[in-house]
Design a protein around this motif. Sequence first.
Motif, PDB file in Angstrom:
ATOM      1  N   PRO A   8       0.809  -1.232   0.000  1.00  0.00           N
ATOM      2  CA  PRO A   8       0.000   0.000   0.000  1.00  0.00           C
ATOM      3  C   PRO A   8       0.837   1.274   0.000  1.00  0.00           C
ATOM      4  O   PRO A   8       0.339   2.336  -0.387  1.00  0.00           O
ATOM      5  N   GLU A   9       2.096   1.176   0.420  1.00  0.00           N
ATOM      6  CA  GLU A   9       2.968   2.357   0.416  1.00  0.00           C
ATOM      7  C   GLU A   9       3.486   2.699  -0.979  1.00  0.00           C
ATOM      8  O   GLU A   9       4.169   3.706  -1.156  1.00  0.00           O
ATOM      9  N   TYR A  10       3.141   1.864  -1.978  1.00  0.00           N
ATOM     10  CA  TYR A  10       3.719   1.985  -3.309  1.00  0.00           C
ATOM     11  C   TYR A  10       2.641   2.166  -4.367  1.00  0.00           C
ATOM     12  O   TYR A  10       1.470   1.871  -4.159  1.00  0.00           O
ATOM     13  N   GLU A  11       3.084   2.633  -5.542  1.00  0.00           N
ATOM     14  CA  GLU A  11       2.222   2.729  -6.709  1.00  0.00           C
ATOM     15  C   GLU A  11       3.017   2.324  -7.941  1.00  0.00           C
ATOM     16  O   GLU A  11       4.244   2.408  -7.951  1.00  0.00           O
ATOM     17  N   TRP A  12       2.299   1.840  -8.957  1.00  0.00           N
ATOM     18  CA  TRP A  12       2.980   1.414 -10.183  1.00  0.00           C
ATOM     19  C   TRP A  12       2.304   2.039 -11.392  1.00  0.00           C
ATOM     20  O   TRP A  12       1.138   2.419 -11.352  1.00  0.00           O
ATOM     21  N   GLN A  13       3.079   2.137 -12.445  1.00  0.00           N
ATOM     22  CA  GLN A  13       2.555   2.571 -13.730  1.00  0.00           C
ATOM     23  C   GLN A  13       3.162   1.692 -14.814  1.00  0.00           C
ATOM     24  O   GLN A  13       4.228   1.090 -14.628  1.00  0.00           O
ATOM     25  N   ASP A  69       5.581   8.305  -1.206  1.00  0.00           N
ATOM     26  CA  ASP A  69       6.215   9.493  -0.626  1.00  0.00           C
ATOM     27  C   ASP A  69       7.554   9.812  -1.271  1.00  0.00           C
ATOM     28  O   ASP A  69       8.270  10.707  -0.815  1.00  0.00           O
ATOM     29  N   GLY A  70       7.909   9.081  -2.334  1.00  0.00           N
ATOM     30  CA  GLY A  70       9.156   9.344  -3.039  1.00  0.00           C
ATOM     31  C   GLY A  70      10.383   8.774  -2.378  1.00  0.00           C
ATOM     32  O   GLY A  70      11.511   9.089  -2.789  1.00  0.00           O
ATOM     33  N   VAL A  79      16.848  -1.382 -10.335  1.00  0.00           N
ATOM     34  CA  VAL A  79      16.576  -0.229  -9.494  1.00  0.00           C
ATOM     35  C   VAL A  79      17.457   0.931  -9.963  1.00  0.00           C
ATOM     36  O   VAL A  79      18.650   0.748 -10.252  1.00  0.00           O
ATOM     37  N   THR A  80      16.893   2.111 -10.041  1.00  0.00           N
ATOM     38  CA  THR A  80      17.645   3.276 -10.486  1.00  0.00           C
ATOM     39  C   THR A  80      18.736   3.622  -9.470  1.00  0.00           C
ATOM     40  O   THR A  80      18.652   3.249  -8.297  1.00  0.00           O
ATOM     41  N   PRO A  81      19.776   4.335  -9.899  1.00  0.00           N
ATOM     42  CA  PRO A  81      20.895   4.633  -8.986  1.00  0.00           C
ATOM     43  C   PRO A  81      20.469   5.350  -7.706  1.00  0.00           C
ATOM     44  O   PRO A  81      21.095   5.146  -6.661  1.00  0.00           O
ATOM     45  N   ASP A  82      19.417   6.183  -7.746  1.00  0.00           N
ATOM     46  CA  ASP A  82      18.981   6.870  -6.530  1.00  0.00           C
ATOM     47  C   ASP A  82      18.071   5.994  -5.668  1.00  0.00           C
ATOM     48  O   ASP A  82      17.631   6.417  -4.604  1.00  0.00           O
ATOM     49  N   ARG A  83      17.781   4.788  -6.113  1.00  0.00           N
ATOM     50  CA  ARG A  83      16.973   3.788  -5.401  1.00  0.00           C
ATOM     51  C   ARG A  83      15.535   4.238  -5.188  1.00  0.00           C
ATOM     52  O   ARG A  83      14.831   3.708  -4.337  1.00  0.00           O
ATOM     53  N   ARG A  84      15.039   5.145  -6.007  1.00  0.00           N
ATOM     54  CA  ARG A  84      13.681   5.655  -5.809  1.00  0.00           C
ATOM     55  C   ARG A  84      12.698   5.170  -6.868  1.00  0.00           C
ATOM     56  O   ARG A  84      11.501   5.471  -6.774  1.00  0.00           O
TER      57      ARG A  84
END
Length: 625
Positions: free
Chosen positions: A59-64, A619-620, A568-573
């Motif tokens: 629930p803390e996440y979203e996808w596209q 929340d990014g 996972v992207t380098p900023d891990r976000r």
Amino acid sequence: MPLDRRHFLIQSGATAAVVALFGQGCARSQFPPSTGATNPSGFFTSVPISQRDAVVVPPEYEWQMLYPWGAPTGLAGRMPAFAPDAANSADEQALQAGMHHDGMHFFTLDARGERGLLVMNHEYTDEQLLHTDGVKVWNADKVRKSLHAMGVSVIEVRRTAEGWRQVLPSPYARRVHGRTPMRIAGPAAGTPLMRTAADPAGTTVFGTFANCAMGVTPWGTYLTCEENFHGYFGGPKEAAKNATPAQRRYGTVPGAQWVEYWRFDERFDLSRHPNEPHRFGWVVEIDPFDPESTPVKRTALGRKRQESATCTVAKDGRVVVYMGDDARFEYIYKFVSRDTVRPGTDAAARAANRHLLDEGTLHVARFDADGRGRWLELVHGRHGIDAASGFANQAEVLIHARLAGDIVGGTKMDRPEWIAVHPHSGEVYVTLTNNSQRGDLGKPGADAANPRAPNFFGGILRWREDGGDAASTAIAWDHYALAGDPAQPGAGTRYPGEHADAFGSPDGLHFDSGGLLWIQTDMSGQSMGKPPYAALGNNQMLCADPATGRIQRFLTGPNGCEITGCVVTPDRRTLFVNIQHPGESRDDGDAKHNSAWPDGTAPGSARPRSATLAIRRRDGGIVGT
């Protein structure tokens, strides 16, 4: 991916040597806990096992969704839209997303990592979905379209206020497919077994296909792996009596084909062009930043049902490539380059390092019962690999790497697939997906590295080279996890900690820069929901923390799909991951699909389409937390 499905629907040293054996021959780890930042903000909410025809995330996440099969790749002036009735032509498919997205990497284009290239494999084709009338009638156009639906996509993506979007058009956009011209390099290039009537020099070949796992070089190029290439070559059944032992070992036997390419494209006819399959089963290097560059098949890395080409750098600066051979009772390999890497990922570094994968030494792994192991050289003239054993030269050793592995005594594994290197400890993890035939009459039985016979659920094995040096030939190893349903008596299931969600048939692996291990599963469509897999639901992705033993279920996928290709992207976000072959039937031989994801509301309402997801915390924050 399982071999018996889909296609017919178409500082160790001395301390780590002190290892105790327990249970069914499973080595208990004496490795110190892995280090590194893991979950700085606490744990996410694990999702439950699911049989829903949907993508489910915490629930803390979203996808596209990004780039489903048939979406335009982004070549300027050539962006045909997807035809829901599969009416796209072969030429249009060559400009669109291929089928069955698999291994994938994100190459940054800016300092903040908000713009980059997603490069992904397209593993195989579901011919029932690809063509308007399925496969009742084959023809040359269908062969062309099928070849164009495999290979690799290079697309540009950008993060906006509304989320990630594909950049259309993009100067980087490219499709590499089963008819793209390629160069053959390394010791086998130009040798007799690589020559054909169409290419008497033995140095060029059309296409790459059956592209499963992948790798990324230290100098910033993409390595795609040709896995189940054998099923695309065929011929009249009566020609099978003339098949050689090498052809039988690699599965390139007339009459055993999955698709009827050979009837309409003669290069796939084994009875006419027996050398053509020698030109497949390789690691292929692609420069994602140069759409005009020619992909190169790197023969020094050996020919097999190529799964994974995971790169790291040895202490002396040489590049090391770990590889699996995804078939029952096949081997794990390591290549160590002769020369050292020039640091950097710019065009000059890519040019300076372009020869590194052509000169070096290929090894096969042996895992001993005491928790130790060795990398054994596959070099002509050593360890019994010579003319007397059927190898005229080093080129033949590489072309028939499986046979060379037999001679030196590599350990026959339970389908080694993806390989990942911990970014801080250097420990190497490999998925052993399963092997229902271990222990069968005439087949190898259980051993320390493969302790269950049969092995329905697979597991994850890990090792560390002595001295923490990837170039070392000595290792210590153990089992990180023996997967499965722990409620089943006698299943031999073992997870690294008490807080571990259950899974089966691990396949994809990816370490993010913080040391979290992302695990994707590939239970077959014919197995999901049935004993002994009934309690495990649909395929899933989990997030593991090797420092604590915690494994949490992060995502479950639609009916029939495999989860694969996580990065996972380098900023891990942001986490990108692929949903492959949604709707794969649970009934052998049933061409009906049990999903219409992502476009339809019920099976039959739309053609299911593989696609890439971009997943972020609402929340990014950092993914995995």
